[in-house]
Scaffold this active site. Structure first.
Site, PDB file in Angstrom:
ATOM      1  N   THR A 110     -14.729 -53.481 -19.815  1.00 46.50           N
ATOM      2  CA  THR A 110     -15.284 -53.873 -21.115  1.00 46.50           C
ATOM      3  C   THR A 110     -16.448 -54.858 -20.965  1.00 46.50           C
ATOM      4  OG1 THR A 110     -14.738 -55.217 -23.063  1.00 46.50           O
ATOM      5  CG2 THR A 110     -13.366 -55.561 -21.151  1.00 46.50           C
ATOM      6  N   ASP A 111     -17.315 -54.870 -21.963  1.00 43.66           N
ATOM      7  CA  ASP A 111     -18.420 -55.848 -21.970  1.00 43.66           C
ATOM      8  C   ASP A 111     -17.899 -57.277 -22.110  1.00 43.66           C
ATOM      9  OD1 ASP A 111     -17.616 -55.725 -24.645  1.00 43.66           O
ATOM     10  OD2 ASP A 111     -19.614 -55.334 -25.449  1.00 43.66           O
ATOM     11  N   GLU A 112     -16.659 -57.431 -22.559  1.00 46.09           N
ATOM     12  CA  GLU A 112     -16.143 -58.787 -22.806  1.00 46.09           C
ATOM     13  C   GLU A 112     -16.021 -59.605 -21.519  1.00 46.09           C
ATOM     14  OE1 GLU A 112     -13.119 -59.275 -25.771  1.00 46.09           O
ATOM     15  OE2 GLU A 112     -13.523 -57.310 -26.626  1.00 46.09           O
ATOM     16  N   TYR A 148      -7.562 -61.926 -22.525  1.00 45.47           N
ATOM     17  CA  TYR A 148      -7.776 -60.472 -22.365  1.00 45.47           C
ATOM     18  C   TYR A 148      -8.977 -60.218 -21.467  1.00 45.47           C
ATOM     19  CZ  TYR A 148      -9.937 -55.957 -23.426  1.00 45.47           C
ATOM     20  OH  TYR A 148     -10.553 -54.737 -23.312  1.00 45.47           O
ATOM     21  N   LYS A 166      -9.297 -58.553 -17.647  1.00 47.44           N
ATOM     22  CA  LYS A 166     -10.123 -57.377 -17.329  1.00 47.44           C
ATOM     23  C   LYS A 166     -11.124 -57.726 -16.221  1.00 47.44           C
ATOM     24  CE  LYS A 166     -10.178 -53.828 -18.964  1.00 47.44           C
ATOM     25  NZ  LYS A 166      -9.391 -52.579 -18.702  1.00 47.44           N
TER      26      LYS A 166
HETATM   27  P1  NAD Z   1      -5.144 -49.078 -26.383  1.00 47.67           P
HETATM   28  O1  NAD Z   1      -4.426 -50.391 -26.513  1.00 47.67           O
HETATM   29  O2  NAD Z   1      -5.353 -48.241 -27.593  1.00 47.67           O
HETATM   30  O3  NAD Z   1      -4.382 -48.167 -25.319  1.00 47.67           O
HETATM   31  C1  NAD Z   1      -3.826 -48.685 -24.143  1.00 47.67           C
HETATM   32  C2  NAD Z   1      -2.829 -47.674 -23.597  1.00 47.67           C
HETATM   33  O4  NAD Z   1      -2.300 -48.178 -22.373  1.00 47.67           O
HETATM   34  C3  NAD Z   1      -1.639 -47.439 -24.538  1.00 47.67           C
HETATM   35  O5  NAD Z   1      -1.382 -46.059 -24.654  1.00 47.67           O
HETATM   36  C4  NAD Z   1      -0.492 -48.168 -23.851  1.00 47.67           C
HETATM   37  O6  NAD Z   1       0.776 -47.584 -24.107  1.00 47.67           O
HETATM   38  C5  NAD Z   1      -0.887 -48.021 -22.387  1.00 47.67           C
HETATM   39  N1  NAD Z   1      -0.303 -49.073 -21.532  1.00 47.67           N
HETATM   40  C6  NAD Z   1      -0.244 -50.412 -21.791  1.00 47.67           C
HETATM   41  N2  NAD Z   1       0.384 -51.037 -20.784  1.00 47.67           N
HETATM   42  C7  NAD Z   1       0.729 -50.084 -19.860  1.00 47.67           C
HETATM   43  C8  NAD Z   1       1.372 -50.124 -18.605  1.00 47.67           C
HETATM   44  N3  NAD Z   1       1.840 -51.271 -18.089  1.00 47.67           N
HETATM   45  N4  NAD Z   1       1.534 -48.961 -17.935  1.00 47.67           N
HETATM   46  C9  NAD Z   1       1.087 -47.787 -18.452  1.00 47.67           C
HETATM   47  N5  NAD Z   1       0.480 -47.697 -19.648  1.00 47.67           N
HETATM   48  C10 NAD Z   1       0.290 -48.833 -20.345  1.00 47.67           C
HETATM   49  O7  NAD Z   1      -6.518 -49.438 -25.681  1.00 47.67           O
HETATM   50  P2  NAD Z   1      -7.946 -48.720 -25.808  1.00 47.67           P
HETATM   51  O8  NAD Z   1      -8.696 -49.362 -26.897  1.00 47.67           O
HETATM   52  O9  NAD Z   1      -7.767 -47.261 -25.780  1.00 47.67           O
HETATM   53  O10 NAD Z   1      -8.610 -49.203 -24.428  1.00 47.67           O
HETATM   54  C11 NAD Z   1      -8.471 -48.424 -23.246  1.00 47.67           C
HETATM   55  C12 NAD Z   1      -9.221 -49.100 -22.120  1.00 47.67           C
HETATM   56  O11 NAD Z   1     -10.597 -49.241 -22.477  1.00 47.67           O
HETATM   57  C13 NAD Z   1      -8.726 -50.506 -21.806  1.00 47.67           C
HETATM   58  O12 NAD Z   1      -8.735 -50.680 -20.417  1.00 47.67           O
HETATM   59  C14 NAD Z   1      -9.740 -51.421 -22.492  1.00 47.67           C
HETATM   60  O13 NAD Z   1      -9.835 -52.647 -21.822  1.00 47.67           O
HETATM   61  C15 NAD Z   1     -11.001 -50.596 -22.357  1.00 47.67           C
HETATM   62  N6  NAD Z   1     -12.028 -50.823 -23.395  1.00 47.67           N
HETATM   63  C16 NAD Z   1     -11.698 -50.767 -24.724  1.00 47.67           C
HETATM   64  C17 NAD Z   1     -12.688 -50.949 -25.683  1.00 47.67           C
HETATM   65  C18 NAD Z   1     -12.397 -50.851 -27.159  1.00 47.67           C
HETATM   66  O14 NAD Z   1     -13.274 -51.133 -27.975  1.00 47.67           O
HETATM   67  N7  NAD Z   1     -11.201 -50.434 -27.577  1.00 47.67           N
HETATM   68  C19 NAD Z   1     -14.008 -51.188 -25.287  1.00 47.67           C
HETATM   69  C20 NAD Z   1     -14.305 -51.242 -23.912  1.00 47.67           C
HETATM   70  C21 NAD Z   1     -13.316 -51.042 -22.983  1.00 47.67           C
END
Ligand code: NAD
Length: 331
Positions: free
Chosen positions: A125-127, A149, A153
């Site tokens: 993530t950009d964060e 968080y 990351k």
């Molecule tokens: P989300 O919270 O919707 O989904 C996370 C998934 O991971 C869920 O299905 C959860 O059940 C699973 N999970 C959590 N802990 C686990 C574990 N210990 N073992 C196996 N599975 C596990 O998150 P998202 O928004 O889909 O983000 C997905 C990825 O993208 C993350 O790594 C996040 O940091 C990154 N990201 C998200 C955004 C955003 O805007 N949402 C932006 C940039 C990067």
């Protein structure tokens, strides 16, 4: 071709999996997909087509070394989405963030090495860069994460890079801006506000709403991840931006309009602790190296997203009740 997707039942991971199974990624039309997901509050098996002949769903934890050692052999690629992802939850308690995001990444990468997985993408993530008042971050920018968080990351990014540098794991890292689109858990800003407005409730806006985020549709993010998987260079980091910079107030005003509400629906709440003011990515590298460009216009994507939540009340009602009971709000 067999692809293992961790966190594939969450928001972005499930979009990636649905698109791959629907033949949306050239060369991967016949790929078999294994989703490894713990199915935490954020994961939902209804997000993916369970029963699809090329999909296996394994409920399990990325911290479970024995499970990973069993599961990974035979997979050609791993795309690592699994994470605890909600900033506000990390302010209340960071334990699960450090465990899943840091330790889970390390255990997963150990298993990738042991199984000789040919290609890995670590989704970040950009964060991790912190907050920037003017200009935009390139991939060389120092990591100055502000929330637990973001810190977890950033730590996972460093572990991932070290596994490339030390062990030669064929791995790349993506760092994307804020995503929006269907199937996003209703605790995050855009779906929280949409679903509140659809329920005729107010929306809780942090501070004066001047925080700036760069919004990108989940489909553009997923396509960028696939580009990095297939054409990215090992050991490299790719920012995925090119979205639309908006203040939280401007996003809120658009949502009010799309949902037929007015300013009286805004409830200003005390600002989040350590709230980053602005995120902004320089995505020149992925544009020039991999030919990436976002396709979905922010306003059209937002209107489609509102329509999806309007049409899929059954999908978000239960999660929203649970999130509300736990007192979680915002992005
Ligand atoms: P989300 O919270 O919707 O989904 C996370 C998934 O991971 C869920 O299905 C959860 O059940 C699973 N999970 C959590 N802990 C686990 C574990 N210990 N073992 C196996 N599975 C596990 O998150 P998202 O928004 O889909 O983000 C997905 C990825 O993208 C993350 O790594 C996040 O940091 C990154 N990201 C998200 C955004 C955003 O805007 N949402 C932006 C940039 C990067």
């Amino acid at each position: 071709m067999r692809v293992l997707v961790t966190g594939g039942a969450g928001f972005i991971g499930s979009h990636y999996v649905r698109t791959m199974l629907a033949g949306g990624y050239p060369g991967y039309e016949q790929a078999r997909v294994t989703v490894l997901d713990k199915l935490t509050y954020a994961g939902n098996r209804d997000n993916i087509p369970v029963g699809h002949p090329r999909l296996d769903l394994v409920q399990g934890d990325v911290c479970d070394r024995a499970l990973l050692q069993d599961l990974l052999p035979g997979h050609d690629a791993v795309v690592h989405f699994a994470a605890e992802s909600h900033v506000d939850r990390s302010l209340a308690s960071a334990d699960a963030f450090v465990r899943t995001n840091v330790l889970g990444t390390q255990i997963l990468l150990d298993a990738c090495l042991a199984a000789e997985v040919a290609r890995v993408v670590h989704v970040s993530t950009d964060e991790v860069y912190g907050s920037i008042e003017t200009g935009s971050w390139t991939e060389e920018w120092p990591l100055l994460p502000n929330s637990p968080y973001a810190a977890s990351k950033a730590a996972s990014d460093l572990i991932a890079r070290a596994y490339w540098r030390t062990h030669g794991l064929n791995l790349s890292i993506t760092r994307c801006s804020n995503n929006f689109g269907p199937y996003q858990h209703p605790e995050k800003l855009i779906p929280l506000f949409i679903t509140n407005l659809l329920e005729g409730r107010q929306v809780p806006l942090y501070g004066d709403g001047s925080n700036v985020r760069e919004w990108l549709h989940v489909d553009d993010h997923s396509r960028a991840i696939q580009l990095v998987l297939t054409r990215g260079r090992a050991g490299e980091i790719y920012n995925v931006g090119g979205g639309n910079e908006q203040t939280n107030l401007a996003v809120t005003e658009r949502l009010l309009k799309l949902c037929g509400a007015d300013h009286s629906a805004i409830r200003h709440v005390a600002d989040r602790k350590g709230h980053d003011l602005r995120y902004s990515l320089d995505e020149t590298k992925i544009r020039e190296e991999l030919g990436y460009a976002p396709r979905i216009d922010f306003e059209e994507g937002l209107a489609d997203t509102v329509a999806w939540y309007r049409d899929n009340v059954h999908w978000w009602k239960a999660s929203k009740e649970q999130a509300r009971a736990e007192g979680a709000t915002d992005e």
